[in-house]
Design a protein around this motif. Structure first.
Motif, PDB file in Angstrom:
ATOM      1  N   TYR A 142      17.480 -41.592 -16.377  1.00 56.06           N
ATOM      2  CA  TYR A 142      18.261 -41.783 -17.639  1.00 56.06           C
ATOM      3  C   TYR A 142      19.433 -40.901 -17.451  1.00 56.06           C
ATOM      4  CZ  TYR A 142      15.269 -44.613 -20.472  1.00 56.06           C
ATOM      5  OH  TYR A 142      14.643 -45.701 -21.002  1.00 56.06           O
ATOM      6  N   GLU A 143      19.376 -39.725 -16.796  1.00 55.99           N
ATOM      7  CA  GLU A 143      20.636 -38.956 -16.449  1.00 55.99           C
ATOM      8  C   GLU A 143      21.563 -39.514 -15.747  1.00 55.99           C
ATOM      9  OE1 GLU A 143      21.107 -36.162 -18.116  1.00 55.99           O
ATOM     10  OE2 GLU A 143      19.017 -36.373 -19.111  1.00 55.99           O
ATOM     11  N   GLN A 144      21.415 -40.529 -14.703  1.00 57.24           N
ATOM     12  CA  GLN A 144      22.172 -41.095 -13.741  1.00 57.24           C
ATOM     13  C   GLN A 144      23.054 -42.156 -14.693  1.00 57.24           C
ATOM     14  OE1 GLN A 144      23.280 -40.578 -11.124  1.00 57.24           O
ATOM     15  NE2 GLN A 144      24.323 -42.546 -10.360  1.00 57.24           N
ATOM     16  N   ILE A 145      21.950 -42.740 -15.707  1.00 53.40           N
ATOM     17  CA  ILE A 145      22.785 -43.577 -16.558  1.00 53.40           C
ATOM     18  C   ILE A 145      23.697 -43.034 -17.352  1.00 53.40           C
ATOM     19  CG2 ILE A 145      22.653 -45.279 -18.703  1.00 53.40           C
ATOM     20  CD1 ILE A 145      19.569 -45.751 -17.617  1.00 53.40           C
ATOM     21  N   SER A 146      23.483 -42.012 -17.838  1.00 53.40           N
ATOM     22  CA  SER A 146      24.524 -41.031 -18.457  1.00 53.40           C
ATOM     23  C   SER A 146      25.691 -40.712 -17.897  1.00 53.40           C
ATOM     24  CB  SER A 146      23.847 -39.636 -19.045  1.00 53.40           C
ATOM     25  OG  SER A 146      24.774 -38.951 -19.868  1.00 53.40           O
ATOM     26  N   ARG A 147      25.608 -40.207 -16.677  1.00 49.78           N
ATOM     27  CA  ARG A 147      26.599 -40.041 -15.697  1.00 49.78           C
ATOM     28  C   ARG A 147      27.696 -41.133 -15.395  1.00 49.78           C
ATOM     29  NH1 ARG A 147      22.713 -36.550 -13.382  1.00 49.78           N
ATOM     30  NH2 ARG A 147      21.952 -38.184 -11.896  1.00 49.78           N
ATOM     31  N   ILE A 148      26.942 -42.509 -15.164  1.00 51.76           N
ATOM     32  CA  ILE A 148      27.729 -43.562 -14.960  1.00 51.76           C
ATOM     33  C   ILE A 148      28.345 -43.944 -16.141  1.00 51.76           C
ATOM     34  CG2 ILE A 148      27.658 -45.939 -14.381  1.00 51.76           C
ATOM     35  CD1 ILE A 148      24.940 -45.263 -12.593  1.00 51.76           C
ATOM     36  N   ALA A 149      27.849 -43.789 -17.315  1.00 53.02           N
ATOM     37  CA  ALA A 149      28.425 -44.447 -18.720  1.00 53.02           C
ATOM     38  C   ALA A 149      29.526 -43.496 -19.014  1.00 53.02           C
ATOM     39  CB  ALA A 149      27.490 -44.832 -19.454  1.00 53.02           C
ATOM     40  N   LEU A 150      29.500 -42.246 -18.708  1.00 54.43           N
ATOM     41  CA  LEU A 150      30.396 -40.887 -19.087  1.00 54.43           C
ATOM     42  C   LEU A 150      29.983 -40.822 -20.702  1.00 54.43           C
ATOM     43  CD1 LEU A 150      33.846 -41.893 -17.520  1.00 54.43           C
ATOM     44  CD2 LEU A 150      31.737 -40.399 -16.736  1.00 54.43           C
ATOM     45  N   CYS A 151      28.798 -40.730 -20.937  1.00 56.68           N
ATOM     46  CA  CYS A 151      28.419 -40.438 -22.566  1.00 56.68           C
ATOM     47  C   CYS A 151      26.947 -40.076 -22.277  1.00 56.68           C
ATOM     48  CB  CYS A 151      28.502 -41.706 -23.425  1.00 56.68           C
ATOM     49  SG  CYS A 151      27.558 -43.056 -22.944  1.00 56.68           S
ATOM     50  N   SER A 152      26.468 -39.371 -23.209  1.00 56.50           N
ATOM     51  CA  SER A 152      25.056 -39.054 -23.396  1.00 56.50           C
ATOM     52  C   SER A 152      24.039 -40.220 -23.332  1.00 56.50           C
ATOM     53  CB  SER A 152      24.772 -38.174 -24.597  1.00 56.50           C
ATOM     54  OG  SER A 152      24.639 -38.912 -25.701  1.00 56.50           O
ATOM     55  N   ILE A 153      22.885 -40.144 -22.901  1.00 59.04           N
ATOM     56  CA  ILE A 153      21.936 -41.371 -22.872  1.00 59.04           C
ATOM     57  C   ILE A 153      21.648 -41.544 -24.425  1.00 59.04           C
ATOM     58  CG2 ILE A 153      20.079 -39.609 -22.872  1.00 59.04           C
ATOM     59  CD1 ILE A 153      20.495 -43.256 -21.198  1.00 59.04           C
TER      60      ILE A 153
END
Length: 305
Positions: A24-35
């Protein structure tokens, strides 16, 4: 990288890792927002939780794998993150309506959920009214609990709508409303249409699958706050949307459709990003006695370049 690109790259990551652990932290980094913000946007646009989308996609692929009889059920279960054939079988039957063994039979009816992508659909029929407010820091107080993002229920399994019903029945709602003393509207620079009791959520990080939610009031100088949780609201710029925002004054925008439009229509085309730090639901009554709701989201201007 714009909003659509970021969201679709996050979906690409999910699809590439349906057979692996999803970070989920990788999703956050890709989306440039918190999970949490990603899950919020995802669920409001698609009307299903992120975890449910992942479950459906994995079980769709599992059904394809079952058609090859050389694949063992236990291997397929482990491939898609299930620790035992029994847990896989229960999940599979809940989605497809039959067991993995029966799914191997020719002619068996199965469900397939395709991958999604985020797009802007130009509707252009109904305008969205909103306003931007800049506010200094203030405080709210009230009844706080932690809720699971998937079922919007607390640790005891009580959902947010049920909590509202319960406090209405046991007198807690009235006690909260009476805890705000004096002309708090003027003190807080709020419209007189605003009711005393509001909801404030996601104002602190709990974990990747839960969020805090407070049913409470604006903390005025003379508020009676004993026994309540007090939360600091930082100085912020807010985008404010109303269920009256259909432009006709009829107030027939419900909260679900309003949230969907905010995240699928307004946010991708606006010059703002939503940021963490809390969101409000403000409950109001206009001069004609009509009840409506305002949604307040913390925002910042997008950085160009």
């Amino acid at each position: 990288m714009d909003w659509l690109q970021r969201m679709n790259r996050a979906i690409d990551y999910l699809e590439d890792n349906l057979e692996n652990h999803i970070d989920y932290e990788q999703i956050s980094r890709i989306a440039l927002c918190s999970i949490y913000q990603f899950q919020r946007m995802f669920s409001f646009v698609l009307e299903i939780p992120l975890s449910e989308y992942i479950r459906r996609r994995r079980l769709t692929l599992a059904a394809f794998d079952l058609k090859n009889r050389n694949n063992k059920v236990i291997d397929i279960a482990l491939k898609y993150g299930y620790e035992t054939p029994e847990s896989f079988s229960r999940a599979f039957q809940n989605l497809h309506g039959l067991t993995p063994t029966l799914a191997r039979n020719a002619g068996s009816q199965l469900k397939a959920y395709p991958r999604i992508s985020f797009q802007i659909i130009l509707k252009g029929v109904v305008g969205m009214n909103y306003r931007i407010e800049k506010r200094d820091a203030f405080q709210v107080f009230g009844l706080e609990d932690i809720y699971n993002y998937d079922n919007i229920a607390n640790e005891q399994g009580v959902s947010i709508p049920e909590v509202w019903q319960n406090i209405g029945k046991n007198g807690e709602f009235d006690r909260l409303r009476q805890s705000v003393v004096g002309d708090w509207w003027s003190e807080g620079n709020f419209s007189k249409e605003l009711g005393a009791v509001l909801a404030y959520d996601s104002y602190k990080f709990t974990n990747n699958t839960t969020f805090p939610y407070l049913i409470g009031c604006y903390k005025s100088e003379n508020s009676k706050v004993s026994g309540y949780t007090i939360i600091d609201v930082p100085a912020s710029t807010w985008a404010v949307f109303s269920t009256l925002s259909d432009g006709t004054g009829s107030g027939n925008d419900d909260l679900r459709s309003l949230k969907n439009r905010i995240f699928s229509e307004w946010l991708p085309t606006s010059k703002f990003n939503m940021i963490d730090g809390g969101n409000f639901e403000m409950y109001c009554t206009d001069n004609d006695g009509y009840e409506y709701c305002e949604l307040w989201y913390r925002i910042e201007e997008k950085q160009i370049g």
